[in-house]
Write an enzyme that holds these catalytic residues in place. Sequence first.
Site, short mmCIF file in Angstrom:
data_model
loop_
_atom_site.label_atom_id
_atom_site.label_comp_id
_atom_site.label_asym_id
_atom_site.label_seq_id
_atom_site.Cartn_x
_atom_site.Cartn_y
_atom_site.Cartn_z
N GLY A 13 0.80 -1.22 0.00
CA GLY A 13 0.00 0.00 0.00
C GLY A 13 0.83 1.26 0.00
N ASP A 40 2.40 -1.25 12.74
CA ASP A 40 1.81 -1.99 11.61
C ASP A 40 2.21 -3.46 11.69
OD1 ASP A 40 0.31 -2.42 9.35
OD2 ASP A 40 1.84 -1.74 7.95
#
Length: 677
Positions: A5, A118
């Site tokens: 992403g 993350d």
Amino acid sequence: MARGGMASVYEATDIRLDRTVAVKVMHPGLGDDEEFAARFVREARAAARLSHPNVVAVHDQGADDGVVFLAMELVPGHTLRDVIAKESPMPPARALALLEPVLSALAAAHRAGLVHRDVKPENVLIATDPDTGTSRVKVADFGLAKAVSADTQHTATGGVLIGTVSYLAPELVVDGRADARADVYAAGVLLFELLTGRKPHEGESPIQVAYKHVHEDVPLPSTLVPGLPAYVDALVARATARDRGQRAADAGVLLHQLRRVATAVTTGVREDPDLVADLMPRPPAPDTDPVTGVTGSGDTSEHTQLLRTAEVPPAVQRAERPGQPGRPDQPGRTDTAADPWDEDEMAALLAPSTAAITAGPAAPEPTRTVPVGATPAPRRTRRSRRGLLALVLALLLATGIGAGAWWFGVARWTTTPGVLGLDRAAAVERLEAAGLEAEIGPRAFSRTVPAGEVMSTDPAPGDRVLDGGTVTVTISKGEELYDVPKLRGMTEDEAQDALAELKLEFGGSTQRWSEDVPQGVVLASDPKPGTTLRPGSVVDLVVSKGRKPIKVKDWTGEDADTARQRLEAQGLVVEVTGEEHSDEVAEGDVISQDPVGATLFKGDTVELVVSLGPELVPVPNVRASGVDAAREELEALGFEVETRKAAGYLGLGYVFSQDPGSGEMVPKGTTITLTLI
């Protein structure tokens, strides 16, 4: 190549150090902002400071025409996502073994003040060593999420959710703030997925999933995989508590909790109520949402129900529910836990026993006289009194046993507070504030904990310890480092012993000629002396081969000046010991050389004899002499004689002229031409 992403990853070659690396290139547009680029550099530098075997190393960072990139360690293999797809749901022992190195990496980051933000299966890389077959687990992308999201909202209603939404902690969704406990939450979700093969919260959109993180507990894994031990459920519940105050303070504390659970799993323990009670988060206040604080939400979660059972010792549970079916103290009573003894009934039951204890042994009952014609009052049977007394004593005994079990199993124990990363004074202060005594143990080296900070405690953070007990604190001496010693002048064996004493590894040796260091003696080391290295680092040696032998060429018959230049270039000394006439060797060439064909060393001497050329002799005057007399004189001097007749030859036999002429200096053997008349 791989694409995510925020960035794309390429395999590349570092041409400066000749190594293969992974280059993560941020997508175009992310690096246009100078503030973002500066933030990216700061986070990359923070990640590069992490030195841990379970962390993907960051080698370099930079920017090219607005595109920022990272050069990282290349980890060939697959991700944890691939393992989940192939193996989940997996046994608890396998799931805990996979998560342990992840928590070890996160713990190192948290000690360094770095939050990952993350944590997800795609950021856990697994490489298999082709030689040993063992797997290496490494966590990637430290600091990137923070760099990208510093100016981005993290709300579920406005803004972008940075990180995979399935692993976002509730506080990240609500207010965008994250600390080490957000990584703990993500690790707990990761463990749930390893155990069950499913994500805990699913929805048709990321917003729905984020909403569930905020308003719904992560289910207990055993609801999807029956048969899992309760303490495994408790570990997942503790790590994924919506109230971050209920979670482990950081990955280091969670790592200790995981190791306790892993020990129970590997030793085959099926039930451990104490471990469940230690790990299971405490229920929030009634009618209060654990994250938002809004009243009216109630608390009917499976976590609470399991806790209510786990945290009460069995003896106390039996004392609180005397009317359960089949109890020996009251056979036939069908009351349940929802219908306990009321206060009046309990007081009535306890009063007689209290009186009996106070008054001591009962006096004999007096004989009662019944008037004639009166009806005697009904009298309680001895059996009913004994039954009531037995019931009271049983209740007292059960209560005492329960209280004792509560005291020895729970009340006198407390939890070791987390002091990892604190300095000595702060750690002692926190432990004493918790009612514990601090004992400073021997210092130890640590590659991840700076010198002067706490690197471990015994018991470990989160483990149980007696209230008022002692916690042994180990202070870090910093990273274990050694300076390469001066090895020049040692023999190769002596140098290897010196390296071993400093926990440095001998790599290998190369041989080099030396004119002043004997054969087998160390000339130098790589790295050079004074270089600071970690234990186990490799040091190579350069060892002398002794003096370099020089093969001497035979220069006889060749130009003496050229011979001198070549020999001196080899480090030899040239001496001309004589010059001689030679009819065979031209002037300036070498007549003889000493030594010839030998092997010498630098500084040795080579002697040369140089030719002066043939010896010169003056030509005598033989004009007007008879030809025979002239020939005899010239040949006696070593000349060759040749005659010819002059024009107008008269036959007299006298020399009219000679060539070379009288007085000229010519070599012996030169031909003298006589012209006769």
